[in-house]
Design a protein around this motif. Structure first.
Motif, short mmCIF file in Angstrom:
data_model
loop_
_atom_site.label_atom_id
_atom_site.label_comp_id
_atom_site.label_asym_id
_atom_site.label_seq_id
_atom_site.Cartn_x
_atom_site.Cartn_y
_atom_site.Cartn_z
N GLY A 1 0.64 -1.26 0.03
CA GLY A 1 0.07 -0.05 -0.04
C GLY A 1 0.71 1.08 0.02
O GLY A 1 0.50 2.34 0.61
N LYS A 2 1.93 1.27 -0.72
CA LYS A 2 2.72 2.54 -0.63
C LYS A 2 2.22 3.70 -1.50
O LYS A 2 2.35 4.74 -1.09
N THR A 3 1.32 3.20 -2.54
CA THR A 3 0.62 4.31 -3.23
C THR A 3 -0.26 5.31 -2.37
O THR A 3 0.07 6.42 -2.42
N ALA A 4 -1.04 4.66 -1.67
CA ALA A 4 -1.93 5.45 -0.69
C ALA A 4 -0.96 6.07 0.51
O ALA A 4 -1.50 7.16 0.85
N LEU B 1 2.69 -2.93 -10.59
CA LEU B 1 1.39 -3.26 -11.13
C LEU B 1 0.49 -4.13 -10.28
O LEU B 1 1.10 -5.11 -9.50
N ASP B 2 -0.72 -3.66 -10.06
CA ASP B 2 -1.55 -4.12 -8.83
C ASP B 2 -2.74 -4.95 -9.45
O ASP B 2 -3.65 -4.08 -9.56
N ILE B 3 -2.66 -6.23 -9.76
CA ILE B 3 -3.64 -7.04 -10.41
C ILE B 3 -4.07 -8.08 -9.19
O ILE B 3 -3.35 -8.89 -9.12
N ALA C 1 0.86 -12.34 -3.89
CA ALA C 1 0.92 -12.42 -2.75
C ALA C 1 1.01 -11.03 -2.34
O ALA C 1 1.82 -10.74 -1.58
N ARG C 2 0.31 -10.34 -2.73
CA ARG C 2 -0.17 -8.87 -2.35
C ARG C 2 -1.14 -8.67 -1.16
O ARG C 2 -2.07 -9.56 -1.06
N GLY C 3 -0.74 -7.63 -0.25
CA GLY C 3 -1.76 -7.53 0.91
C GLY C 3 -1.71 -8.78 1.70
O GLY C 3 -0.73 -9.25 2.19
#
Ligand SMILES: Nc1ncnc2c1ncn2[C@@H]1O[C@H](COP(=O)(O)OP(=O)(O)OP(=O)(O)O)[C@@H](O)[C@H]1O
Length: 663
Positions: free
Chosen positions: A185-188, A445-447, A473-475
């Motif tokens: 969550g670096k973008t937020a 990229l966040d898919i 394996a995101r979040g």
């Protein structure tokens, strides 16, 4: 700590949104701040059920579509039948710990001590503790209602670690070097405080106050989508300036002075030099996402040019999962007393990732396509992202996959921007099972829902490996990274083992299965050749059509076209060439031995260096064993044992990757 008085107001605890901007009209205020809204921790969803998904619909409208894709139709008509290929042989999966013998990677360089000292002087390493409330809820940051409402609408309930740490500091206007694992969550983490501060901007004179630099167009589009969602209950304007999208439309948007510009370096410089009235003079916040990538040699000249055009007095925030803390690289960004926020061990992988390695022996390199085809037909049949080192390899596999009946999209720099965005959407929406990509897709990229990342070949360096694997394996989700490892990839393999938090696996694709797929692929060779010929013809026709169109335009609008000012670029063609050949900055650190080498040569060079280190260690070990045997004169090594030692030396790679501990 004194903070530069920026034009954008910094939010203090006792600030009140409703009285912040006396110039705004009541209608504006109503639009921006909905007083009925109360942030509820139950209102949002958690990681698994979150509602937010990026949306490229509007962006695609300004992308050129290019020629109509007929390739899929051609491939479909030539598809082969694979049924009956995967009867008996089960794929083996061996769990193993392969971490031993990695001590050679420990740092013992005396230069490190000097570097650490410089870092201590450069960064403000005062420990900044996050309060329990800050880790539990977004409400603890005193954010305004429009922002809280948007956060809730995106389904975010609790700030992630990097968000909890960076939001309060960013709100204070501090310079930040932030790092946390991929998908954290670096973008937020940078966008929320930026938007909050923008709510307090003076509205009478519009100005471009925030610049977010990203390395790829797709990442720009995604960042734009996140920012648009987070600002949807405010009047903040955001403009996306990346290559491949209509420059004219961007120019028109820039003339209106949007509050935030999200840009790739090349297109931004194009606007600086060719869009009248566009400048970065009023930038107050600069964010560099995937900063280590943008600080790399490839972007050096562009970055210098951009920095030169932004005011020195600004807030600067750098983020990446593999963030550099190399002071030499950061100094040129004129950071002011920056805070280093390294939430996880920089370079580490998320704990939800399972890493698997498949050994490709030197004399079996040509089996890679068969191994991949076997893996994707039998084991990883959907939601799989596959990385290739070259565009040609990704495209070739797209044809092979099509002929094998595996639905795939390709994503690389040889496609139009429209095709690139569409490929991403088709993969995200599960219209295709595989995305065959180059490193264009490795960063940011966040898919959601990617189950598996396959490295068809290993990347040039370990940080790219971290980013590639980070697409899954995101979040809170789990995921698997499967890598085909050749002899030349030993260094990356070792680093992966050293930095992994959990057990890694060694996968063996049975040789019989590989042989079967090799036979199938051999049988497809002629068909593939035919497809390439058809594709080439198609390209020739469409190029000819384009030339005709151009000529027609010239006839119809000659006067207007010739009166257009010639485009300006900040470097001459010679300078661009020279910049690629040698470092532009005369004060830049001396070239490393690998500068200018091809990726293959670099990998071989590093592998050889590793080998030398190992040999030196083994010699030391052999010497001490010899002296130990001298003391105990009676001990005799059997010839069998010493033979074992010899072969162990020769096959260290074998020992590393295939030492098995069946569970
Ligand atoms: N507080 C939060 N709660 C739940 N989901 C979140 C939260 N913050 C961000 N996300 C979601 O997490 C996902 C990953 O976020 P993002 O792409 O910003 O990660 P990242 O750290 O920048 O990853 P990378 O290093 O790969 O660029 C996104 O889908 C985003 O919507």
């Amino acid at each position: 700590m004194p903070v530069d008085p920026l034009k954008l107001k910094t939010i203090e605890d006792d600030d009140d949104v409703s009285v912040a901007d006396s110039e705004e009209s009541i209608e504006d205020k109503k639009q921006e701040i909905n007083t009925d809204f109360t942030f509820s921790v139950d209102g949002g969803a958690d990681w698994d059920t979150k509602k937010y998904q990026w949306d490229f619909t509007n962006i695609k409208q300004s992308a050129k579509q290019g020629q109509k894709a007929t390739l899929d139709e051609v491939i479909n008509s030539k598809k082969v039948d694979l049924s009956g290929l995967d009867e008996d042989e089960e794929e083996e999966e061996d769990e193993e710990e392969v971490r031993e013998g990695l001590s050679i990677l420990e740092k013992d360089d005396p230069e490190d001590i000097v570097k650490e000292k410089r870092k201590a002087e450069f960064f403000d390493d005062t420990v900044i503790e996050t309060t329990a409330e800050q880790s539990e809820s977004f409400t603890s940051f005193s954010l305004s209602r429009p922002i809280l409402k948007a956060i809730a609408a995106m389904g975010f309930v609790k700030p992630t670690d990097i968000q909890a740490k960076s939001i309060p500091l960013a709100l204070q206007g501090r310079d930040i070097c932030g790092s946390a694992v991929t998908g954290s969550g670096k973008t937020a983490a940078f966008m929320i405080p930026i938007l909050e501060r923008l709510l307090f901007r003076p509205r009478t004179v519009p100005a471009i106050r925030v610049l977010v630099l990203v390395p790829t167009r797709e990442l720009g589009a995604q960042c734009h989508s996140v920012a648009t969602n987070l600002s949807k209950f405010s009047t903040i304007q955001i403009c996306l300036c990346v290559g491949g999208l209509s420059q004219k439309l961007q120019e028109a948007e820039l003339r209106k002075k949007p509050d935030i510009v999200i840009a790739t370096p090349g297109r931004l410089i194009d606007h600086i030099h060719n869009s009248p009235s566009f400048s970065l003079d009023e930038i107050e916040i600069l964010v560099i996402d995937e900063a280590d990538r943008i600080l790399e040699d490839g972007f050096k000249a562009e970055l210098n040019e951009i920095i030169k055009n932004t005011p020195v007095k600004r807030q600067t925030m750098l983020f990446s999962a593999t963030m550099t803390d190399n002071v030499d690289e950061l100094i040129k960004l004129s950071l002011k007393n920056p805070v280093r926020l390294f939430v996880d061990n920089n370079q580490s992988m998320t704990s939800k990732l399972v890493q698997e390695f498949i050994r490709v022996r030197q004399h079996k390199e040509e089996s890679r396509p068969a191994i991949l085809a076997a893996l994707c037909s039998r084991t990883y049949q959907s939601e799989t992202l596959i990385f290739f080192r070259s565009k040609a390899a990704a495209h070739h596999m797209k044809i092979v996959f099509g002929l094998l009946g595996l639905s795939a999209a390709e994503l690389h720099g040889n496609l139009t921007q429209f095709q690139r965005l569409e490929a991403l959407e088709n993969f995200r929406d599960k219209k295709v099972n595989f995305l065959l990509a180059t490193d264009l897709a490795s960063r940011g990229l966040d898919i959601s829902g990617i189950k598996t990342v396959i490295n068809y070949d290993m990347p040039a360096n370990y940080s790219v490996y971290v980013h590639r694997c980070g697409r899954t394996a995101r979040g809170d989700a789990g995921g698997r990274a499967v890598s085909l490892v050749g002899e030349q990839d030993r260094l990356i393999l070792k680093l992966a083992l050293k930095n992994s938090r959990d057990a890694v696996k060694h996968r063996v694709v049975p040789s019989k299965v590989i042989a079967k797929f090799e036979t199938v692929l051999e049988g497809l060779k002629d068909t593939i050749k035919e497809i390439y010929v058809e594709e080439k013809q198609e390209k020739l026709i469409s190029n000819a059509e384009m030339q005709v169109q151009k000529a027609q335009n010239m006839i119809l609008h000659e006067k207007e076209i010739k009166s257009r000012p010639a485009k300006v670029w900040f470097q001459t063609a010679e300078e661009t060439k020279a910049a690629k050949a040698k470092p532009v900055d005369p004060n830049a650190p001396a070239r490393s031995k690998t500068d200018g080498m091809s990726r293959k040569k670099k990998r071989l060079y590093f592998a050889r260096q590793e080998e030398k280190k190992e040999q030196a260690q083994q010699q030391i070990a052999a010497k001490s064993a010899k002296s130990a045997s001298k003391q105990k004169k009676l001990t005799q090594f059997s010839t069998k044992d010493s033979g074992k030692q010899q072969s162990k030396k020769r096959n260290l790679f074998d020992a590393e990757i295939s030492r098995k501990k069946r569970k």
